[in-house]
Motif scaffolding. Structure first.
Motif, mmCIF file in Angstrom:
data_model
loop_
_atom_site.group_PDB
_atom_site.id
_atom_site.type_symbol
_atom_site.label_atom_id
_atom_site.label_comp_id
_atom_site.label_asym_id
_atom_site.label_seq_id
_atom_site.Cartn_x
_atom_site.Cartn_y
_atom_site.Cartn_z
ATOM 1 N N LYS A 160 0.840 -1.191 0.000
ATOM 2 C CA LYS A 160 0.000 0.000 0.000
ATOM 3 C C LYS A 160 0.886 1.257 0.000
ATOM 4 C CE LYS A 160 -3.637 -2.603 0.289
ATOM 5 N NZ LYS A 160 -4.462 -2.836 -0.916
ATOM 6 N N LEU A 161 1.024 1.857 -1.173
ATOM 7 C CA LEU A 161 1.928 2.985 -1.306
ATOM 8 C C LEU A 161 1.338 4.268 -0.740
ATOM 9 C CD1 LEU A 161 3.445 2.314 -4.830
ATOM 10 C CD2 LEU A 161 4.123 1.463 -2.594
ATOM 11 N N SER A 162 0.049 4.229 -0.371
ATOM 12 C CA SER A 162 -0.565 5.391 0.258
ATOM 13 C C SER A 162 -0.059 5.581 1.686
ATOM 14 C CB SER A 162 -2.089 5.257 0.259
ATOM 15 O OG SER A 162 -2.484 4.076 0.946
ATOM 16 N N LYS A 163 0.581 4.532 2.247
ATOM 17 C CA LYS A 163 1.135 4.610 3.595
ATOM 18 C C LYS A 163 2.650 4.754 3.520
ATOM 19 C CE LYS A 163 -2.594 1.817 5.576
ATOM 20 N NZ LYS A 163 -2.941 0.653 6.418
ATOM 21 N N SER A 164 3.197 5.442 4.512
ATOM 22 C CA SER A 164 4.645 5.688 4.502
ATOM 23 C C SER A 164 5.439 4.397 4.549
ATOM 24 C CB SER A 164 5.038 6.584 5.680
ATOM 25 O OG SER A 164 4.687 5.978 6.917
ATOM 26 N N SER A 165 4.920 3.392 5.302
ATOM 27 C CA SER A 165 5.639 2.117 5.383
ATOM 28 C C SER A 165 5.665 1.425 4.030
ATOM 29 C CB SER A 165 4.987 1.209 6.432
ATOM 30 O OG SER A 165 3.631 0.955 6.103
ATOM 31 N N GLY A 166 4.565 1.554 3.263
ATOM 32 C CA GLY A 166 4.533 0.961 1.930
ATOM 33 C C GLY A 166 5.530 1.616 1.004
#
Length: 307
Positions: A160-166
């Motif tokens: 999930k690139l919408s999250k910083s971890s992604g």
């Protein structure tokens, strides 16, 4: 055969069917493309290499194909190496290490950098202690020590690139691709419908990405029907030696009905034909006909597609 002999025979057939991979026309076309990319990456200048991605609908056979390809690639790479305790070995900095041409990872949902490095180290039998940076350095060193040529990462659609971890994990994948590229290694990504994810819009990824798409085979066009019929014919040829009363072409004649029963998904077709083979032996007919096929369970997806 007696009932006991038949049960023993079906058990052996089931074991063979469970591990058998049907080489479909789609797989036959994709394998040399993947081979060519990997071979080019092995011999090209050091640095980030071409990334191969295999996309498609869920259950279309992406991972099954990639597993089969990876097994064959592994066997070619270790052929001729000396063995220790049954494992192919390499000389590494004055010591010995297992030869591991392919590392296969299943990306976890909400995965972080440390978890990805832990998966690599676990796969290669390395220790897990230390800071995140230490584990990254050890993961990269392990990939080099074991002469990993291909790093396969499945389920990348979970990223999930919408999250910083992604975003951090994506950057880490790009770093691993660069490190692999320094020693001629390659990265293969597998995921559902990748062309509709944020992954393919990353400029560094798209600059190096070769995307191959596997989709259900349609029955609305002449080309789609022909490809489906060819797929059924190839599977039928593999099963004929197991079916004493079957003749070539009998199963292919029911290609249209098989499409309706499976929705055009190759993976579901393979499962149905394996189940049909066992059912044909249990009935002592040794023949897969339309009546038998219609008695078999179908997936909810295929059932929904035909209602």
């Amino acid at each position: 055969m007696s009932d006991t002999e038949l049960r023993e025979h079906i058990h052996k057939v089931s074991q063979w069917l469970g591990t058998h991979y049907f080489v479909t026309p789609s797989a036959r076309a994709l394998s040399p493309r993947l081979d060519m990319t990997i071979a080019f990456n092995e011999t090209s200048l050091p640095g980030a290499k071409t990334i191969t991605a295999i996309s498609g609908a869920n259950g279309v056979g992406k991972s099954t194909f990639a597993h089969s390809w990876a097994h064959a690639y592994h066997r070619r790479k270790v052929a001729g190496l000396k063995l220790r305790n049954g494992f192919p070995q390499l000389d590494v900095r004055g010591g010995m290490a297992d030869a591991v041409p392919v590392v296969w990872l299943n990306l976890q949902a909400q995965a972080k950098i440390a978890e990805l490095d832990v998966q690599i180290l676990n796969y290669l039998g390395r220790g897990l202690s230390g800071t995140i940076r230490d584990m990254t350095l050890r993961a990269v060193r392990a990939l080099e020590d074991h002469r990993v040529s291909v790093l396969v990462i499945d389920d990348v659609h979970l990223l999930k690139l919408s999250k910083s971890s992604g975003r951090d994990v994506l950057d880490h994948l790009k770093h691993l691709n660069t490190e692999l590229g320094e020693v001629g290694g390659s990265m293969v990504l597998i995921g559902a419908n990748l062309e509709s994810t944020d992954l393919v819009y990353d400029p560094q990824i798209t600059a190096r990405l070769q995307l191959h798409n596997l989709q259900p085979l349609g029955a609305t066009t002449a080309q789609g029907r022909s490809r489906w019929k060819d797929t059924v014919a190839d599977m039928e040829a593999d099963l004929l030696p197991l079916l004493p009363h079957a003749k070539a072409g009998q199963l292919t004649q029911n290609a249209g009905a098989l499409h309706d029963l499976t929705g055009g998904y190759v993976g579901e077709l393979a499962t149905m034909l394996k189940q049909a083979t066992v059912a044909a032996l249990l009935s002592r007919t040794g023949l897969i006909d339309l009546d038998l096929l219609r008695q078999l369970p179908v997936s909810y997806r295929a059932e929904r597609a035909t209602t």
